[in-house]
Motif scaffolding. Structure first.
Motif, PDB file in Angstrom:
ATOM      1  N   SER A 101       0.798  -1.212  -0.024  1.00  0.00           N
ATOM      2  CA  SER A 101      -0.031  -0.013  -0.029  1.00  0.00           C
ATOM      3  C   SER A 101       0.911   1.063  -0.020  1.00  0.00           C
ATOM      4  O   SER A 101       0.430   2.215  -0.201  1.00  0.00           O
ATOM      5  N   GLY A 102       2.250   1.238   0.146  1.00  0.00           N
ATOM      6  CA  GLY A 102       3.021   2.097   0.155  1.00  0.00           C
ATOM      7  C   GLY A 102       3.023   3.208   1.411  1.00  0.00           C
ATOM      8  O   GLY A 102       2.658   4.475   1.032  1.00  0.00           O
ATOM      9  N   GLY A 103       3.136   2.746   2.549  1.00  0.00           N
ATOM     10  CA  GLY A 103       2.966   3.651   3.629  1.00  0.00           C
ATOM     11  C   GLY A 103       3.439   3.251   4.930  1.00  0.00           C
ATOM     12  O   GLY A 103       3.790   2.092   4.929  1.00  0.00           O
ATOM     13  N   ILE A 104       3.552   4.264   5.735  1.00  0.00           N
ATOM     14  CA  ILE A 104       3.879   3.850   7.346  1.00  0.00           C
ATOM     15  C   ILE A 104       2.813   4.241   8.111  1.00  0.00           C
ATOM     16  O   ILE A 104       2.306   5.500   8.088  1.00  0.00           O
ATOM     17  N   ALA A 105       2.138   3.367   9.191  1.00  0.00           N
ATOM     18  CA  ALA A 105       1.230   3.352   9.951  1.00  0.00           C
ATOM     19  C   ALA A 105       1.711   3.457  11.406  1.00  0.00           C
ATOM     20  O   ALA A 105       2.604   2.812  11.839  1.00  0.00           O
ATOM     21  N   ARG A 106       1.343   4.342  12.106  1.00  0.00           N
ATOM     22  CA  ARG A 106       1.697   4.406  13.568  1.00  0.00           C
ATOM     23  C   ARG A 106       0.595   4.050  14.467  1.00  0.00           C
ATOM     24  O   ARG A 106      -0.552   4.193  14.292  1.00  0.00           O
ATOM     25  N   THR A 130      -3.495   5.219  13.980  1.00  0.00           N
ATOM     26  CA  THR A 130      -3.631   6.869  14.340  1.00  0.00           C
ATOM     27  C   THR A 130      -3.043   7.830  13.154  1.00  0.00           C
ATOM     28  O   THR A 130      -3.816   8.619  12.799  1.00  0.00           O
ATOM     29  N   ASN A 131      -2.119   7.379  12.447  1.00  0.00           N
ATOM     30  CA  ASN A 131      -1.660   7.920  11.321  1.00  0.00           C
ATOM     31  C   ASN A 131      -1.243   7.174  10.093  1.00  0.00           C
ATOM     32  O   ASN A 131      -0.604   6.047  10.460  1.00  0.00           O
ATOM     33  N   ARG A 132      -1.456   7.697   9.069  1.00  0.00           N
ATOM     34  CA  ARG A 132      -0.986   6.742   7.822  1.00  0.00           C
ATOM     35  C   ARG A 132      -0.283   7.656   6.998  1.00  0.00           C
ATOM     36  O   ARG A 132      -0.805   8.893   6.734  1.00  0.00           O
ATOM     37  N   THR A 133       0.896   7.632   6.582  1.00  0.00           N
ATOM     38  CA  THR A 133       1.595   8.192   5.463  1.00  0.00           C
ATOM     39  C   THR A 133       2.154   7.594   4.233  1.00  0.00           C
ATOM     40  O   THR A 133       2.701   6.259   4.600  1.00  0.00           O
ATOM     41  N   ARG A 134       1.715   8.144   3.246  1.00  0.00           N
ATOM     42  CA  ARG A 134       2.078   7.446   2.097  1.00  0.00           C
ATOM     43  C   ARG A 134       3.849   7.315   1.707  1.00  0.00           C
ATOM     44  O   ARG A 134       4.314   8.440   1.743  1.00  0.00           O
ATOM     45  N   LEU A 135       4.216   6.060   1.564  1.00  0.00           N
ATOM     46  CA  LEU A 135       5.706   6.268   1.148  1.00  0.00           C
ATOM     47  C   LEU A 135       5.994   4.727   0.431  1.00  0.00           C
ATOM     48  O   LEU A 135       5.970   3.734   0.836  1.00  0.00           O
ATOM     49  N   PRO A 136       5.937   4.948  -1.228  1.00  0.00           N
ATOM     50  CA  PRO A 136       5.733   3.726  -1.888  1.00  0.00           C
ATOM     51  C   PRO A 136       6.893   2.861  -1.728  1.00  0.00           C
ATOM     52  O   PRO A 136       8.026   3.140  -1.582  1.00  0.00           O
ATOM     53  N   GLY A 137       6.323   1.488  -1.474  1.00  0.00           N
ATOM     54  CA  GLY A 137       7.401   0.270  -1.166  1.00  0.00           C
ATOM     55  C   GLY A 137       8.111   0.079  -0.080  1.00  0.00           C
ATOM     56  O   GLY A 137       9.154  -0.613   0.014  1.00  0.00           O
ATOM     57  N   VAL A 138       7.833   1.053   0.928  1.00  0.00           N
ATOM     58  CA  VAL A 138       8.582   1.140   2.222  1.00  0.00           C
ATOM     59  C   VAL A 138       8.624  -0.427   2.807  1.00  0.00           C
ATOM     60  O   VAL A 138       7.714  -1.353   2.754  1.00  0.00           O
ATOM     61  N   VAL A 139      10.062  -0.814   3.068  1.00  0.00           N
ATOM     62  CA  VAL A 139      10.393  -2.015   3.647  1.00  0.00           C
ATOM     63  C   VAL A 139      11.029  -2.149   4.822  1.00  0.00           C
ATOM     64  O   VAL A 139      11.294  -3.299   5.476  1.00  0.00           O
TER      65      VAL A 139
END
Length: 369
Positions: free
Chosen positions: A338-343, A356-365
């Protein structure tokens, strides 16, 4: 192979981008000295390794490091304040960087698609798992500089499994040293095995390899986590979606104690186990499920046994990696597809609240300190 930069390839490449994880507690922002890093695969869109900077509004990025590619995993040497970051490609390398991410050296891993790296507790050895080659590269390190001494010793795994697509040959996926540095363990998804490489601590070289644990056929073991106090380890199987509780012996072997599912009862979809980690006290265990798209949380008993507490939504799709930050009462989840980091807020009892937060970041691994 020469210790020089190699051409960018392939199935896994790193990208960075703007990140702001939204409002977070002020005490996190106050830790102005703290920095994190994010890596993603460049074939999913990006520019390089990205430093993550805490602000009063959340995490934001500094300038991407465009020459640091494919950093799907990394570790930091405490004594030298240097980082060892993988470049996961067909001709794999490990780059060595100072605290400002200036490259000090780059070395071939003598294998394809290196996906995990580990430092010995004393900082005197470095090991890398080459996934596609099914091998482990092992270097002794110079204690004065933290730099590898010469070319690595490469130990090839042997074996295969019943899954013809994923297990036609060995696929090293994780490496880790014992506390006394006498054994390097390596987990192999293709061979359904955990190998034990006995180490000569005088030379930092392997002097023999045996099977420390034979996993269930077709289970595809991926990563191992050691309990901080008990002689217990936890083995997550990617293909079987299980955690096996293992009793660790002093000779480096493991014995089966119990196996539990990483998925809810009744789930029938496609899913693959991924990252596994314990909290500092060893009282909670966390595993990510790619496909079910959840984090499974377990209570760890006094004897190391597991009891499922919850499954919580990972805040995206395909949670390849997560970073548990107990002091900040949060877990950051790298959702690759989905390309993101969730807190996910971390409660006092070790359970997780919804994202509580989602940030788009393609292909984060990968996320690191």
């Amino acid at each position: 192979m020469p210790d020089t930069p190699l051409p960018l390839a392939t199935r896994r490449t790193v990208v960075g981008g703007l990140i702001a994880l939204g409002a977070m507690p002020e005490r996190i922002a106050a830790a102005g000295h703290e920095r994190l890093i994010a890596g993603t695969y460049a074939n999913e869109g990006g520019a390089g390794l990205v430093p993550l900077i805490p602000t009063a509004k959340g995490w934001e990025t500094g300038a991407a490091h465009p020459t640091i590619h494919n950093a799907s995993f990394g570790v930091t040497g405490r004594g030298h304040r240097i980082r060892y970051l993988l470049d996961e490609q067909k001709s794999g390398t490990v780059g060595i960087y100072d605290a400002a991410f200036t490259r000090i050296a780059i070395h071939s891993t003598h294998g394809a698609d290196p996906c995990h790296v580990a430092l010995a507790p004393g900082g005197n050895m470095l090991a890398v798992a080459n996934y596609s080659s099914g091998s482990v590269a092992l270097w002794p390190l110079d204690p004065a500089t933290g730099l590898p001494r010469g070319s690595p010793q490469v130990v090839a795994h042997q074996g295969s499994g019943p899954n013809a697509t994923r297990q036609a040959g060995p696929h090293a996926h994780w490496v880790g040293f014992t506390t006394d540095e006498s054994i390097l363990h390596s987990v192999d998804l293709g061979a359904d095995a955990v190998f034990a490489h006995r180490i000569d601590r005088g030379t930092g070289r392997s002097v023999g390899t045996t099977v420390a644990y034979r996993a269930a056929p077709g289970s595809g073991p991926r990563h191992l986590a050691r309990h901080p106090r008990l002689p217990i380890a936890y083995l997550v199987a990617e293909l079987a979606n299980t955690i096996t509780v293992l009793r660790a012996s002093r000779d480096g072997t493991f014995a089966h104690r119990a196996t539990v599912s990483t998925l809810p009862e009744g789930f029938r979809g496609t899913s693959f186990g991924a990252h596994i980690a314990l909290n500092a006290a060893g009282s909670r265990l966390y595993v990510s499920n790619r496909g079910h798209d959840s984090i499974a949380v377990y209570a760890v008993g006094p004897d190391g046994g597991l009891r499922l507490l919850q499954h919580v939504d990972c805040g995206g799709h395909w949670p390849r990696f997560f970073l548990l930050r107990e002091a900040q009462r949060e877990m950051l989840v790298a959702n690759e597809r989905s390309g993101g980091i969730a807190r996910l807020p971390l409660r006092g009892d070790g359970s997780l609240a919804e994202a509580t937060n989602r940030t788009r970041l393609p292909g984060v691994v990968f996320l690191g300190r």
